[in-house]
Every structure is written in C-alpha cells, then in structure tokens.
Design an enzyme around this catalytic site. Structure first.
Site, short mmCIF file in Angstrom:
data_model
loop_
_atom_site.label_atom_id
_atom_site.label_comp_id
_atom_site.label_asym_id
_atom_site.label_seq_id
_atom_site.Cartn_x
_atom_site.Cartn_y
_atom_site.Cartn_z
N CYS A 1 58.47 52.74 27.19
CA CYS A 1 59.43 51.83 26.55
C CYS A 1 60.82 52.47 26.69
O CYS A 1 61.03 53.31 27.55
CB CYS A 1 59.06 51.55 25.10
SG CYS A 1 59.27 52.94 23.98
N ARG A 2 61.75 52.09 25.84
CA ARG A 2 63.11 52.62 25.94
C ARG A 2 63.18 54.08 25.49
O ARG A 2 63.74 54.92 26.17
CB ARG A 2 64.09 51.77 25.12
CG ARG A 2 65.54 52.16 25.30
CD ARG A 2 66.47 51.29 24.48
NE ARG A 2 66.37 51.57 23.06
CZ ARG A 2 67.01 52.54 22.43
NH1 ARG A 2 67.82 53.35 23.09
NH2 ARG A 2 66.85 52.74 21.13
#
Length: 98
Positions: A63-64
């Site tokens: 993810c980020r």
C-alpha cells in the site's frame, strides 16, 4: 504476520524472483505509480475478491505506507493465505514503477 522491507522486495524483483504482489491502494493511487506486475485489489474489495487468490501461493501486500497492507495481511492470514506485508509501502519503494 510476516513482513519484509521494501528494499528486500525490491532486491527479489531485481533478481528476477516471481513474486505475487497485491497492491491494496485505491485505483486512483495505483494509477499514479505501482510496482510492475502488481495486481490491484483495493482493500475495501479484498473480502469480495479473495477468491481470486490461490491459497497455495504466497502474496506480498503493498500500500502507500504499510498500514492498509498490514490490515490486508492480517485478514488474509486469518483466512488461511500465506502473506507478507511490505513494510513502509510505496513511500519506501525505490525500485521501478509503472
């Protein structure tokens, strides 16, 4: 929950290892840049799309920053999947992006 650093994942990709990368960010985030070969399954859809995954394979969740992929990793682990959370997410990724 198993974890690996972004650098460890990057080295595996650079060495030609075939990894099953799942990017759990939203489609708008993924369109801004993702690890080549990663499959996008947004976190909010994971419960409904986990049947697309093979329990005999290991998956690397991305993810980020590592938070959402950590949630995804815990959820899939509870469902019997082999998963690794990429620590630091795309913020820590220094490899190529598409």
């Amino acid at each position: 929950m198993k974890t690996m650093t972004a650098k460890e994942i990057e080295n595996k990709v650079a060495n030609g290892e075939q990894l099953n990368l799942i990017d759990v960010r939203g489609t708008d985030e993924v369109s801004e840049g993702h690890i080549p070969g990663a499959v996008n399954i947004p976190l909010h859809l994971l419960e409904f799309r986990m049947n697309e995954l093979d329990k005999s394979k290991e998956y690397v969740m991305v993810c980020r920053s590592g938070g959402r992929s950590g949630q995804a990793s815990q959820f899939l682990d509870q469902q019997g999947y082999e998963v690794i959370n990429m620590e630091g997410g795309m913020m820590a990724w220094e490899g190529p992006v598409k």
